[in-house]
Design a protein around this motif. Structure first.
Motif, PDB file in Angstrom:
ATOM      1  N   THR A  52     -22.829   0.416  13.277  1.00 32.49           N
ATOM      2  CA  THR A  52     -23.118   1.521  12.358  1.00 32.49           C
ATOM      3  C   THR A  52     -22.910   1.099  10.913  1.00 32.49           C
ATOM      4  O   THR A  52     -23.763   1.344  10.044  1.00 32.49           O
ATOM      5  CB  THR A  52     -22.217   2.722  12.689  1.00 32.49           C
ATOM      6  OG1 THR A  52     -22.449   3.141  14.029  1.00 32.49           O
ATOM      7  CG2 THR A  52     -22.488   3.880  11.739  1.00 32.49           C
ATOM      8  N   ILE A  53     -21.768   0.472  10.635  1.00 36.81           N
ATOM      9  CA  ILE A  53     -21.470   0.031   9.273  1.00 36.81           C
ATOM     10  C   ILE A  53     -22.483  -1.011   8.813  1.00 36.81           C
ATOM     11  O   ILE A  53     -22.975  -0.979   7.675  1.00 36.81           O
ATOM     12  CB  ILE A  53     -20.038  -0.543   9.202  1.00 36.81           C
ATOM     13  CG1 ILE A  53     -19.003   0.543   9.512  1.00 36.81           C
ATOM     14  CG2 ILE A  53     -19.778  -1.170   7.827  1.00 36.81           C
ATOM     15  CD1 ILE A  53     -18.943   1.668   8.509  1.00 36.81           C
ATOM     16  N   ALA A  54     -22.814  -1.956   9.691  1.00 35.31           N
ATOM     17  CA  ALA A  54     -23.741  -3.023   9.330  1.00 35.31           C
ATOM     18  C   ALA A  54     -25.141  -2.473   9.038  1.00 35.31           C
ATOM     19  O   ALA A  54     -25.789  -2.876   8.060  1.00 35.31           O
ATOM     20  CB  ALA A  54     -23.799  -4.060  10.445  1.00 35.31           C
ATOM     21  N   LYS A  55     -25.604  -1.574   9.874  1.00 34.02           N
ATOM     22  CA  LYS A  55     -26.931  -0.988   9.657  1.00 34.02           C
ATOM     23  C   LYS A  55     -26.996  -0.241   8.329  1.00 34.02           C
ATOM     24  O   LYS A  55     -27.962  -0.379   7.563  1.00 34.02           O
ATOM     25  CB  LYS A  55     -27.275  -0.029  10.803  1.00 34.02           C
ATOM     26  CG  LYS A  55     -27.652  -0.701  12.110  1.00 34.02           C
ATOM     27  CD  LYS A  55     -27.926   0.367  13.177  1.00 34.02           C
ATOM     28  CE  LYS A  55     -28.447  -0.223  14.469  1.00 34.02           C
ATOM     29  NZ  LYS A  55     -28.652   0.820  15.511  1.00 34.02           N
ATOM     30  N   ALA A  56     -25.978   0.549   8.062  1.00 32.18           N
ATOM     31  CA  ALA A  56     -25.959   1.316   6.817  1.00 32.18           C
ATOM     32  C   ALA A  56     -25.913   0.384   5.610  1.00 32.18           C
ATOM     33  O   ALA A  56     -26.574   0.622   4.595  1.00 32.18           O
ATOM     34  CB  ALA A  56     -24.769   2.269   6.807  1.00 32.18           C
ATOM     35  N   ALA A  57     -25.122  -0.681   5.703  1.00 29.57           N
ATOM     36  CA  ALA A  57     -24.992  -1.621   4.587  1.00 29.57           C
ATOM     37  C   ALA A  57     -26.324  -2.285   4.265  1.00 29.57           C
ATOM     38  O   ALA A  57     -26.709  -2.407   3.093  1.00 29.57           O
ATOM     39  CB  ALA A  57     -23.936  -2.669   4.910  1.00 29.57           C
ATOM     40  N   ILE A  58     -27.050  -2.729   5.290  1.00 25.61           N
ATOM     41  CA  ILE A  58     -28.350  -3.345   5.054  1.00 25.61           C
ATOM     42  C   ILE A  58     -29.324  -2.331   4.469  1.00 25.61           C
ATOM     43  O   ILE A  58     -30.076  -2.625   3.533  1.00 25.61           O
ATOM     44  CB  ILE A  58     -28.909  -3.947   6.354  1.00 25.61           C
ATOM     45  CG1 ILE A  58     -28.024  -5.112   6.817  1.00 25.61           C
ATOM     46  CG2 ILE A  58     -30.349  -4.429   6.150  1.00 25.61           C
ATOM     47  CD1 ILE A  58     -27.909  -6.251   5.833  1.00 25.61           C
ATOM     48  N   ALA A  59     -29.289  -1.113   4.974  1.00 26.60           N
ATOM     49  CA  ALA A  59     -30.186  -0.067   4.465  1.00 26.60           C
ATOM     50  C   ALA A  59     -29.916   0.233   2.996  1.00 26.60           C
ATOM     51  O   ALA A  59     -30.845   0.525   2.232  1.00 26.60           O
ATOM     52  CB  ALA A  59     -30.040   1.199   5.299  1.00 26.60           C
ATOM     53  N   VAL A  60     -28.651   0.164   2.604  1.00 23.95           N
ATOM     54  CA  VAL A  60     -28.276   0.441   1.219  1.00 23.95           C
ATOM     55  C   VAL A  60     -28.617  -0.732   0.306  1.00 23.95           C
ATOM     56  O   VAL A  60     -28.751  -0.566  -0.900  1.00 23.95           O
ATOM     57  CB  VAL A  60     -26.767   0.785   1.141  1.00 23.95           C
ATOM     58  CG1 VAL A  60     -26.262   0.821  -0.280  1.00 23.95           C
ATOM     59  CG2 VAL A  60     -26.510   2.125   1.818  1.00 23.95           C
ATOM     60  N   GLY A  61     -28.763  -1.925   0.868  1.00 22.98           N
ATOM     61  CA  GLY A  61     -29.152  -3.078   0.060  1.00 22.98           C
ATOM     62  C   GLY A  61     -28.126  -4.181  -0.035  1.00 22.98           C
ATOM     63  O   GLY A  61     -28.166  -4.983  -0.973  1.00 22.98           O
ATOM     64  N   ALA A  62     -27.191  -4.268   0.913  1.00 15.08           N
ATOM     65  CA  ALA A  62     -26.218  -5.367   0.901  1.00 15.08           C
ATOM     66  C   ALA A  62     -26.947  -6.699   0.965  1.00 15.08           C
ATOM     67  O   ALA A  62     -27.927  -6.865   1.690  1.00 15.08           O
ATOM     68  CB  ALA A  62     -25.261  -5.229   2.080  1.00 15.08           C
ATOM     69  N   ASP A  63     -26.465  -7.662   0.205  1.00 18.34           N
ATOM     70  CA  ASP A  63     -27.058  -8.994   0.206  1.00 18.34           C
ATOM     71  C   ASP A  63     -26.542  -9.833   1.368  1.00 18.34           C
ATOM     72  O   ASP A  63     -27.224 -10.740   1.841  1.00 18.34           O
ATOM     73  CB  ASP A  63     -26.732  -9.713  -1.100  1.00 18.34           C
ATOM     74  CG  ASP A  63     -27.162  -8.917  -2.307  1.00 18.34           C
ATOM     75  OD1 ASP A  63     -28.317  -8.461  -2.322  1.00 18.34           O
ATOM     76  OD2 ASP A  63     -26.348  -8.740  -3.240  1.00 18.34           O
ATOM     77  N   GLY A  64     -25.310  -9.554   1.794  1.00 18.26           N
ATOM     78  CA  GLY A  64     -24.712 -10.312   2.877  1.00 18.26           C
ATOM     79  C   GLY A  64     -23.797  -9.439   3.709  1.00 18.26           C
ATOM     80  O   GLY A  64     -23.408  -8.339   3.288  1.00 18.26           O
TER      81      GLY A  64
END
Length: 269
Positions: free
Chosen positions: A217-229
């Protein structure tokens, strides 16, 4: 060793910092690094191997801290050379920056220590890249001062900023995803720590708890928000890990998770 400098605007995959929490043995480090490299190479994901040579922030006096600083650092160096991947480890005091720098490519500043000026300066002076974890007590916007401290000592330093949640009451963390774009505004790559952000620290038992079921859940949200890594601690059998097993991702679940995350990354570009 080339280090990823992906930004959320690049048409490229996110990069991954991953490995076990602590260096427990050479065999385990090789096992984890080999599997992650196989997965990331097949997906085109840049990979930095993570392992702590020493765990200084422990709840109890008898908690595992490490197998010996130099032995663990030598294992990290061997892993990097053998698998041709960059490596990262955390440091806790200024003198450790110069001790660890010859063995790794990235020096990591623990969240509790992200305001320690001398520690940040020492890391910058080594010429290594610096990954600063955002304090659980700080906003993303306030991390600009940590970046400035590193850049003051070494204007050419590669700086990463990593979010790992904010303290929520006495024994829990919550992730505020506003922190990622706030930190990205400083023109540095931003990373989401998907495992430590799910800790349940300072439990009455003296052993930190966690919610590993929510890593995806955290990983999906982070990528959706624009995390670079992404930063993910993983282990073949978290139940027997010597440190932070309660919030680590089982190694056999990593490939499936990354496949899903790549689809999200492609969708938002």
């Amino acid at each position: 060793m080339n280090l990823p400098y992906t930004t959320s605007q690049d048409k490229a995959p996110f990069f991954l910092m991953a490995g076990s929490c602590a260096i427990e043995s050479k065999d385990l480090a090789y096992e984890i690094a080999e599997r992650i490299k196989q997965i990331t190479d097949s997906m085109g994901i840049p990979f930095i191997f993570k392992g702590s040579y020493r765990k200084a922030n422990r709840t109890k006096i008898d908690s595992f801290t490490g197998i010996g600083d130099i032995l663990a650092l030598e294992i990290l160096k061997e892993v990097g050379e053998h698998f041709q991947v960059p490596t990262v480890t955390d440091i806790h005091e200024s003198a450790e920056a110069f001790m660890a720098a010859p063995y790794v490519d990235v020096l990591q500043i623990p969240a509790f220590l992200c305001r320690q000026t001398d520690l940040l300066a020492a890391a910058a002076q080594t010429g290594k890249a610096v990954n600063i974890k955002k304090g659980q007590f700080m906003s993303g916007a306030s991390m600009k001062f940590a970046v400035e401290k590193v850049k003051h000592e070494n204007p050419e330093a590669l700086v990463y900023l990593t979010d790992r949640g904010n303290s929520f009451g006495y024994g829990d963390l919550v992730v505020d995803f506003r922190n990622l774009p706030e930190m990205a505004a400083f023109q540095v790559p931003v990373i989401m720590d998907c495992t430590h952000s799910l800790q349940r620290p300072n439990q009455g038992s003296g052993v930190t708890g966690g919610q590993p079921a929510l890593i995806e859940t955290i990983a999906k949200a982070a990528i959706a928000v624009g995390a670079d890594g992404l930063f993910i601690e993983t282990h073949p059998n978290p139940s027997i890990a010597k440190s932070d097993g309660a919030n680590m991702l089982p190694l056999d679940q990593l490939e499936g998770l990354l496949e899903k995350l790549l689809k999200i990354r492609e969708a938002i570009l």
